[in-house]
Design a protein around this motif. Structure first.
Motif, mmCIF file in Angstrom:
data_model
loop_
_atom_site.group_PDB
_atom_site.id
_atom_site.type_symbol
_atom_site.label_atom_id
_atom_site.label_comp_id
_atom_site.label_asym_id
_atom_site.label_seq_id
_atom_site.Cartn_x
_atom_site.Cartn_y
_atom_site.Cartn_z
ATOM 1 N N MET A 1 -2.019 -2.711 2.328
ATOM 2 C CA MET A 1 -3.297 -3.361 2.612
ATOM 3 C C MET A 1 -4.414 -2.341 2.804
ATOM 4 N N LEU A 2 -4.123 -1.283 3.552
ATOM 5 C CA LEU A 2 -5.159 -0.295 3.867
ATOM 6 C C LEU A 2 -5.422 0.655 2.709
ATOM 7 N N ALA A 3 -4.607 0.581 1.651
ATOM 8 C CA ALA A 3 -4.861 1.389 0.455
ATOM 9 C C ALA A 3 -5.648 0.624 -0.603
ATOM 10 N N ASN B 1 -10.416 10.456 3.148
ATOM 11 C CA ASN B 1 -10.091 10.692 1.747
ATOM 12 C C ASN B 1 -11.111 9.984 0.857
ATOM 13 N N PRO B 2 -11.884 10.713 0.076
ATOM 14 C CA PRO B 2 -12.935 10.082 -0.734
ATOM 15 C C PRO B 2 -12.393 9.077 -1.741
ATOM 16 N N ASN B 3 -11.139 9.231 -2.169
ATOM 17 C CA ASN B 3 -10.573 8.290 -3.133
ATOM 18 C C ASN B 3 -10.405 6.888 -2.546
ATOM 19 N N LEU B 4 -10.284 6.793 -1.222
ATOM 20 C CA LEU B 4 -10.096 5.498 -0.576
ATOM 21 C C LEU B 4 -11.406 4.870 -0.117
ATOM 22 N N ARG B 5 -12.504 5.601 -0.240
ATOM 23 C CA ARG B 5 -13.775 5.068 0.249
ATOM 24 C C ARG B 5 -14.509 4.246 -0.810
ATOM 25 N N GLY B 6 -14.197 4.458 -2.063
ATOM 26 C CA GLY B 6 -14.855 3.700 -3.121
ATOM 27 C C GLY B 6 -14.117 2.419 -3.438
ATOM 28 N N GLU B 7 -14.462 1.820 -4.584
ATOM 29 C CA GLU B 7 -13.826 0.564 -4.995
ATOM 30 C C GLU B 7 -13.047 0.715 -6.299
ATOM 31 N N GLU B 8 -12.873 1.971 -6.763
ATOM 32 C CA GLU B 8 -12.117 2.195 -7.993
ATOM 33 C C GLU B 8 -10.647 1.838 -7.774
ATOM 34 N N PHE B 9 -10.079 1.166 -8.792
ATOM 35 C CA PHE B 9 -8.702 0.686 -8.676
ATOM 36 C C PHE B 9 -8.159 0.444 -10.072
ATOM 37 N N ARG B 10 -6.949 0.933 -10.349
ATOM 38 C CA ARG B 10 -6.299 0.577 -11.614
ATOM 39 C C ARG B 10 -4.787 0.612 -11.444
ATOM 40 N N TRP B 11 -4.146 -0.374 -12.078
ATOM 41 C CA TRP B 11 -2.694 -0.458 -12.047
ATOM 42 C C TRP B 11 -2.083 0.587 -12.976
ATOM 43 N N LEU B 12 -0.911 1.072 -12.587
ATOM 44 C CA LEU B 12 -0.112 1.944 -13.436
ATOM 45 C C LEU B 12 1.249 1.284 -13.654
ATOM 46 N N ASP B 13 1.888 1.648 -14.759
ATOM 47 C CA ASP B 13 3.210 1.089 -15.045
ATOM 48 C C ASP B 13 4.205 1.519 -13.977
ATOM 49 N N LEU C 1 -5.324 9.574 -6.321
ATOM 50 C CA LEU C 1 -4.555 9.078 -5.184
ATOM 51 C C LEU C 1 -3.742 7.876 -5.646
ATOM 52 N N LEU C 2 -2.440 7.951 -5.490
ATOM 53 C CA LEU C 2 -1.546 6.884 -5.917
ATOM 54 C C LEU C 2 -0.982 6.151 -4.707
ATOM 55 N N CYS C 3 -0.767 4.856 -4.881
ATOM 56 C CA CYS C 3 -0.044 4.051 -3.898
ATOM 57 C C CYS C 3 1.149 3.421 -4.606
ATOM 58 N N ALA C 4 2.345 3.700 -4.102
ATOM 59 C CA ALA C 4 3.573 3.143 -4.663
ATOM 60 C C ALA C 4 4.253 2.283 -3.602
ATOM 61 N N VAL C 5 4.625 1.062 -3.983
ATOM 62 C CA VAL C 5 5.290 0.125 -3.066
ATOM 63 C C VAL C 5 6.588 -0.344 -3.713
ATOM 64 N N ASN C 6 7.683 -0.167 -3.005
ATOM 65 C CA ASN C 6 8.987 -0.615 -3.506
ATOM 66 C C ASN C 6 9.380 -1.894 -2.781
ATOM 67 N N LEU D 1 1.692 6.803 -0.031
ATOM 68 C CA LEU D 1 0.462 7.268 -0.659
ATOM 69 C C LEU D 1 0.683 8.703 -1.093
ATOM 70 N N LEU D 2 0.318 9.004 -2.330
ATOM 71 C CA LEU D 2 0.545 10.329 -2.882
ATOM 72 C C LEU D 2 -0.733 10.892 -3.469
ATOM 73 N N HIS D 3 -0.865 12.203 -3.361
ATOM 74 C CA HIS D 3 -1.953 12.916 -4.022
ATOM 75 C C HIS D 3 -1.395 13.561 -5.282
ATOM 76 N N LEU D 4 -2.031 13.279 -6.418
ATOM 77 C CA LEU D 4 -1.558 13.875 -7.661
ATOM 78 C C LEU D 4 -1.877 15.363 -7.670
ATOM 79 N N ASP D 5 -0.838 16.179 -7.887
ATOM 80 C CA ASP D 5 -1.041 17.631 -7.930
ATOM 81 C C ASP D 5 -1.833 18.023 -9.164
#
Length: 549
Positions: free
Chosen positions: A374-376, A480-492, A506-511, A545-549
């Motif tokens: 939710m917070l991501a 984290n500036p990536n969480l302050r905007g509204e950009e969002f896209r799904w990944l496979d 910044l990635l969010c993965a939920v299992n 939550l992960l930061h892409l290297d």
């Protein structure tokens, strides 16, 4: 009386688009005077806790004078404070102190109905049928012989018909309890009164309002039969006689004009239970700012269903330029720690989804994952008091303690919402867990003995606790500036999982599956809802939550 002008947080015209707002059910938050009921003094004493938690605002459930037939949603005076909760002067101080800590203050407004003890309704009862006093409400003649039958077949939210007969033979409408007569929003005096109430509180420094039953204020004057066997919280067809009628939008346009007349943003959030695709109508640029996302709250803990709700929410609201909001629990629904520990994890019927077997360990693990998800997400979020402590629904309250109207109205078959309203545990090993003063009355609802493991004090001492997870996630949202905007896209991602990118990197993965899955390549974990597998796998019911290297 000369009062200094209220201070306000730093002006940010768009703060509400991404705000995290903490819901204060004031009767159950903190008791400052020892009478067993939460109050303004208790809330003031805990403002630093909320500021340190990292939320942006507080939303306070109704604190107005009320007979409390429905927990304060039966208001008898919108310009005063219930004596149990404090005074208007204390409210002013609370607002100022919240602002000094950078917290905005949002109140509840209840425009669909008032208390039967409100001066207007008392005047209406004393007046003759057809009088101006009765025109503020919805009075009708009955049907059948001598008007002994209700004017139509509508059902009330808390059981029984929506009509109560007065001694002179007329009937008045109440979509909720008989103690909550509905207002007539076709009446100019009603409209003017509520605009005046908004200005009263805005002038005291309040930053916004949550609008109760925003979809129910306007009724079809013909009051036609519905032909339904029981109450439904939403309309299932067009042109419903009391839900989601077009006339509500004229009201909200006038309210938006009031809010926009202030130099700093004053905002609204709608409680509007509507069909998919209808919510954007409430959030057009000249109407309300945001609305609760009940589809997300009620959604089952299943990847495909959650993805569909998230997609629909973002897409629908983008049409009108409104931000999404996300919420997991509130004062009307079973707490999500309990829901997520059941075989069926979604909400199906309000106030009835209780008493089923619950695996609290499973529910807690899923609740942690859901909170981080939710917070991501882009937009705003709402935290219901106590969810940051991991509290569960109290489903074994003694019958003698139950106070919610459905208990009596249903003939003791529906226990109601008291289980999610039990007073918060703050410190110590025994009830009342620091809820009140050193010498205080028992809390208005009893707390479970095992809440000693859930107190704010116990959470503070455990670096892996729910409270520490919420604090960490809220800190990450702010920094984290990536969480302050509204950009969002799904990944496979594999079946049973969710994977999306925020901003750039910044990635969010939920299992949500029952098997561990590989973490995305080249990602460094920033925060996880639970321990990660040493082999680089994401365990079931875990979010990271992960930061892409």
């Amino acid at each position: 009386m000369n009062n200094p002008p209220p201070t306000t947080p730093a002006v940010d015209d768009a703060w509400w688009r991404s705000a995290v707002i903490y819901q204060v059910y004031i009767r159950s938050f903190a008791d400052g005077d020892g009478d067993g009921t939460g109050d303004i003094a208790g809330l003031r004493s805990r403002l630093h806790y909320l500021a340190y938690l990292g939320v942006d605002a507080i939303w306070i459930n109704p604190w107005y004078p009320s007979p409390l037939a429905d927990g304060g949603y039966d208001v008898s005076d919108f310009r005063e404070i219930h004596s149990t909760f404090g005074t208007l002067d204390e409210a002013r101080k609370l607002i100022a102190e919240a602002h000094e800590l950078g917290l905005r203050a949002i109140l509840d407004i209840v425009p669909n109905h008032v208390s039967d003890q409100h001066a207007w309704f008392q005047e209406a009862l004393a007046a003759a049928p057809g009088s101006p006093a009765r025109e503020r409400f919805i009075f009708r003649e009955g049907r059948g012989e001598k008007g002994c039958e209700p004017p139509n077949d509508w059902h009330a939210a808390f059981g029984g018909p929506t009509w109560t007969r007065t001694p002179d033979g007329q009937w008045y409408l109440h979509l909720f309890a008989p103690e909550q007569p509905d207002l007539n929003w076709d009446n100019a005096e009603v409209r003017a009164e509520f605009e005046s109430v908004l200005r009263f509180w805005f002038d005291l420094g309040v930053d916004g309002f949550r609008v109760d039953v925003a979809h129910g204020m306007v009724k079809d004057p013909a009051l036609p039969d519905l032909g339904l066997p029981e109450f439904s919280v939403i309309a299932h067809e067009d042109n419903h006689p009391h839900w989601d009628r077009d006339g509500v939008h004229d009201i909200f346009r006038s309210w938006r004009a009031v809010a926009d007349s202030y130099p700093d943003p004053r905002v609204f959030v709608a409680e509007a239970h509507v069909r998919p695709g209808r919510l954007p109508d409430y959030l057009r640029p000249d109407e309300l700012h945001t609305a609760f996302n009940f589809d997300f709250l009620k959604c089952a803990w299943e990847a495909d269903k959650l993805r569909e709700v998230i997609d629909r929410t973002i897409t629908d609201l983008a049409r009108v330029g409104a931000p999404a909001t996300w919420v997991l629990s509130n004062h009307d629904e079973v707490r999500h720690v309990t829901r997520y520990g059941r075989a069926h994890t979604g909400v199906t019927t309000p106030m009835r989804d209780q008493g089923h077997p619950t695996d609290l360990a499973l529910g807690t693990r899923r609740a942690r994952a859901a909170a981080l998800l939710m917070l991501a997400l882009p937009g705003g979020a709402y935290i219901y008091q106590g969810e940051e402590l991991g509290l569960y629904e109290v489903e074994d309250l003694p019958e003698s303690a139950l106070q919610d109207p459905p208990w009596e109205r249903s003939g003791h078959t529906v226990r109601g919402r008291d289980g999610c309203r039990v007073p918060l545990p703050w410190t110590g090993d025994t009830p009342p867990f620091g809820f009140g003063t050193f010498l205080s009355a028992a809390p208005w609802l009893p707390q479970p003995d095992d809440w000693k493991s859930y107190t704010a004090e116990a959470n503070q001492a455990d670096r892996t606790s729910m409270l520490q997870l919420y604090r960490s996630a809220l800190r990450l949202r702010r920094t984290n500036p990536n969480l302050r905007g509204e950009e969002f896209r799904w990944l496979d991602s594999p079946p049973g999982t969710l994977l999306f990118e925020r901003g750039t990197g910044l990635l969010c993965a939920v299992n949500l599956s029952d098997q561990p899955i590989p973490l995305p390549d080249a990602g460094s974990p920033l925060l996880a809802s639970g321990p990660l597998d040493k082999a680089g796998l994401l365990p079931p019911d875990t979010t990271v939550l992960l930061h892409l290297d």
